[in-house]
Design a protein around this motif. Structure first.
Motif, short mmCIF file in Angstrom:
data_model
loop_
_atom_site.label_atom_id
_atom_site.label_comp_id
_atom_site.label_asym_id
_atom_site.label_seq_id
_atom_site.Cartn_x
_atom_site.Cartn_y
_atom_site.Cartn_z
N SER A 246 -2.03 -0.94 -29.12
CA SER A 246 -2.50 0.38 -29.35
C SER A 246 -2.64 1.66 -28.58
CB SER A 246 -3.76 0.12 -30.31
OG SER A 246 -4.87 -0.30 -29.53
N MET A 247 -3.18 0.96 -27.28
CA MET A 247 -3.50 2.30 -26.19
C MET A 247 -2.23 2.76 -25.74
SD MET A 247 -5.75 1.86 -22.74
CE MET A 247 -7.32 2.36 -23.32
N MET A 248 -1.10 2.12 -25.88
CA MET A 248 0.09 2.48 -25.23
C MET A 248 0.65 3.61 -26.29
SD MET A 248 1.63 -1.00 -23.72
CE MET A 248 3.37 -0.12 -23.28
N THR B 200 -9.14 5.76 -29.96
CA THR B 200 -10.18 6.88 -29.82
C THR B 200 -11.38 6.13 -29.00
OG1 THR B 200 -10.96 6.66 -32.07
CG2 THR B 200 -9.40 8.58 -31.49
N GLY B 201 -12.10 6.88 -28.18
CA GLY B 201 -13.08 6.21 -27.50
C GLY B 201 -12.67 4.89 -26.84
N LYS B 202 -13.23 3.73 -26.84
CA LYS B 202 -13.04 2.52 -26.08
C LYS B 202 -12.74 1.39 -26.94
CE LYS B 202 -13.29 2.44 -22.19
NZ LYS B 202 -12.25 2.62 -21.15
N LEU C 233 -11.12 -2.09 -22.35
CA LEU C 233 -9.67 -1.89 -21.91
C LEU C 233 -9.39 -0.42 -21.31
CD1 LEU C 233 -7.12 -2.64 -24.63
CD2 LEU C 233 -7.87 -4.05 -22.50
N ASN C 234 -8.67 -0.15 -20.43
CA ASN C 234 -8.53 0.97 -19.76
C ASN C 234 -6.90 1.39 -19.67
OD1 ASN C 234 -11.32 2.13 -18.97
ND2 ASN C 234 -11.32 0.22 -18.11
N PHE C 235 -6.55 2.80 -19.58
CA PHE C 235 -5.31 3.04 -19.63
C PHE C 235 -4.38 1.96 -18.26
CE2 PHE C 235 -1.41 5.64 -19.12
CZ PHE C 235 -1.39 5.78 -20.39
N1 LIG Z 1 -8.85 9.43 -11.56
C1 LIG Z 1 -9.57 8.32 -11.62
O1 LIG Z 1 -10.45 8.05 -11.06
C2 LIG Z 1 -9.34 7.83 -13.03
C3 LIG Z 1 -10.43 6.91 -13.62
C4 LIG Z 1 -10.04 6.66 -14.91
C5 LIG Z 1 -8.90 6.75 -15.77
N2 LIG Z 1 -8.00 7.61 -14.96
C6 LIG Z 1 -6.81 8.25 -15.78
O2 LIG Z 1 -7.06 8.77 -16.64
C7 LIG Z 1 -6.03 8.79 -17.83
C8 LIG Z 1 -6.71 8.44 -19.20
O3 LIG Z 1 -7.33 7.18 -19.11
P1 LIG Z 1 -8.16 6.44 -20.67
O4 LIG Z 1 -8.30 5.05 -20.25
O5 LIG Z 1 -8.91 7.34 -20.92
O6 LIG Z 1 -6.87 6.44 -21.61
P2 LIG Z 1 -6.90 6.68 -23.11
O7 LIG Z 1 -8.32 6.09 -23.75
O8 LIG Z 1 -5.56 6.02 -23.54
O9 LIG Z 1 -6.84 8.24 -23.18
C9 LIG Z 1 -5.72 9.09 -22.89
C10 LIG Z 1 -5.65 10.24 -23.66
O10 LIG Z 1 -4.54 11.06 -23.35
C11 LIG Z 1 -3.70 11.77 -24.35
N3 LIG Z 1 -2.31 11.12 -24.38
C12 LIG Z 1 -1.35 12.15 -24.06
N4 LIG Z 1 -0.24 11.65 -24.26
C13 LIG Z 1 -0.17 10.54 -24.21
C14 LIG Z 1 0.74 8.93 -24.15
N5 LIG Z 1 1.79 9.32 -23.97
N6 LIG Z 1 -0.13 7.93 -24.23
C15 LIG Z 1 -1.46 7.73 -24.41
N7 LIG Z 1 -2.42 8.83 -24.25
C16 LIG Z 1 -1.81 10.15 -24.29
C17 LIG Z 1 -4.48 11.04 -25.70
O11 LIG Z 1 -5.23 11.94 -26.30
P3 LIG Z 1 -4.47 13.11 -26.97
O12 LIG Z 1 -3.73 12.45 -28.03
O13 LIG Z 1 -5.51 14.00 -27.74
O14 LIG Z 1 -3.48 14.03 -26.25
C18 LIG Z 1 -5.44 9.96 -25.21
O15 LIG Z 1 -6.55 9.85 -25.86
C19 LIG Z 1 -5.14 7.57 -17.40
O16 LIG Z 1 -4.05 8.14 -16.74
C20 LIG Z 1 -5.91 6.92 -16.28
O17 LIG Z 1 -5.13 6.40 -15.44
C21 LIG Z 1 -8.16 8.33 -13.89
#
Ligand SMILES: NC(=O)c1ccc[n+]([C@@H]2O[C@H](COP(=O)([O-])OP(=O)(O)OC[C@H]3O[C@@H](n4cnc5c(N)ncnc54)[C@H](OP(=O)(O)O)[C@@H]3O)[C@@H](O)[C@H]2O)c1
Length: 337
Positions: free
Chosen positions: A319-321, A326-328, A48-50
């Motif tokens: 859970s991601m939303m 944490t992690g993946k 899963l990814n964001f």
């Molecule tokens: N630019 C690119 O090429 C690229 C590539 C991959 C991903 N991304 C982007 O990077 C971001 C993170 O992706 P991910 O897959 O690592 O997501 P993730 O595992 O859900 O991690 C996101 C982190 O953001 C923080 N956060 C702060 N406010 C949040 C909220 N309202 N809802 C969820 N998390 C929140 C959380 O840490 P804390 O609670 O510690 O603040 C969470 O650990 C996304 O926006 C994604 O689209 C960009």
């Protein structure tokens, strides 16, 4: 290796109308066939990814026609190759990017967005490796030109891309300051190599990071959160620093005053890894080979915090939303190889 017959069906988690993950439904669907330049994969696990949280709500830049299955990243075994594919054959263990369609028993992926998984990595790990580690490695190496001994601040450091950035930065010889919203999340970042920790839900981000980084400041800031963190984070940047714009998981796209870049001779550096993969496929493959070698050498330790069955993948997205991951997180789509 079982071949699939045209007209056979599989189970897939389907988005039939845009909305919350609770609206996703498990359906019998035709097994997709590999077209020109594509491969068909029996999916072992989908990582899963964001963007999976956004695409089902029609809030993502890519808008697949309904109905579709979410799931942009997976690993499994090749069951068929389409015309023009020479790099893969049935039976190969692969990791692939699909944009969507990955939370299913079978999926098709473009061959040039697929890599062979080395024997040193299991398929579950492979299903969460490419996107997070590929993004962080490309960001730190090609976009930030990170140098041995520099200081990196990673925000959202226990999340999917954040935790991988901590590990990749350490493997590249950096000193890492990890920021996260709870002590529990920071404990995980520390276990994966972070040198210093800042709980930005309780501490002032700017003051705490300045204290840790000293007069020099932070050379590279890796920001997948944006929102209210970007402004105080930017104020800790070093002369000649690079601010990596990764994403906006916090919600709002921040507006950082340009004068902050001017007075530090600093750069705001956009990172769009998905487009990089398409525009520079050979460099992407070289990056992935480097990452697979770093993993085989024990320098990277991908963290899977939860596993869900195919029928329960909506709960994984929920859970991601709710900022609980944490992690993946992986969704198991088929029994092991
Ligand atoms: N630019 C690119 O090429 C690229 C590539 C991959 C991903 N991304 C982007 O990077 C971001 C993170 O992706 P991910 O897959 O690592 O997501 P993730 O595992 O859900 O991690 C996101 C982190 O953001 C923080 N956060 C702060 N406010 C949040 C909220 N309202 N809802 C969820 N998390 C929140 C959380 O840490 P804390 O609670 O510690 O603040 C969470 O650990 C996304 O926006 C994604 O689209 C960009």
């Amino acid at each position: 290796m079982e071949e699939t017959m045209s007209g056979e069906t599989m189970q897939a988690l389907m988005c039939e109308k845009h909305g919350p993950p609770e609206d996703l439904v498990l359906r019998d669907m035709p097994i997709p066939e590999a077209g020109e330049g594509e491969i068909q994969i029996r999916v072992h696990a989908s990582g899963l990814n964001f963007p999976d949280t956004l695409i089902i709500q029609d809030k993502y830049q890519m808008k697949p026609p309904l109905p579709f299955s979410p799931g942009g990243e997976l690993a499994g075994v090749v069951t068929a190759v389409g015309p023009g594919v020479t790099r893969f054959q049935p039976g190969d263990r692969v990791a692939a990017l699909t944009n969507w369609g990955g939370i299913a028993e079978y999926a098709v992926a473009p061959a040039d967005q697929t890599t062979l998984v080395p024997d040193s990595m299991d398929l579950e790990t492979a299903s969460i490796f490419t996107l997070a580690y590929g993004t962080s490695h490309h960001a730190l190496k090609q976009r930030a030109n990170l140098q041995d001994g520099e200081t990196v601040l990673v925000l959202g450091s226990s999340g999917g891309v954040g935790l991988s950035a901590v590990e990749v930065a350490k493997a590249m010889g950096a000193r890492v300051i990890a920021g996260a919203s709870s002590d529990e999340k920071l404990t995980l970042a520390k276990a994966h190599g972070a040198d210093e920790l800042v709980n930005y839900a309780e501490q002032d981000l700017k003051d705490s990071v300045k204290q840790l980084a000293g007069r020099q400041g932070v050379d590279v800031i890796y920001d997948p959160v944006g929102d209210k963190l970007a402004n105080p984070a930017f104020r800790t940047i070093a002369w000649g620093g690079r601010y990596l714009v990764i994403g906006f998981a916090g919600g709002d796209i921040p507006a950082v005053p340009f004068n902050l870049a001017l007075v530090k001779g600093a750069s705001i550096v956009g990172v769009f890894w998905g487009d990089f993969v398409v525009r520079a496929p050979n460099l992407h493959l070289a990056n992935m080979n480097e990452l697979y070698a770093m993993h085989a050498d024990g320098k990277l330790d991908p963290h899977i915090s939860a596993r869900y069955e195919l029928a329960d993948a909506g709960a994984a997205i929920r859970s991601m939303m709710e900022r609980k991951v944490t992690g993946k997180v992986v969704v198991r789509c088929n029994s092991p190889e």
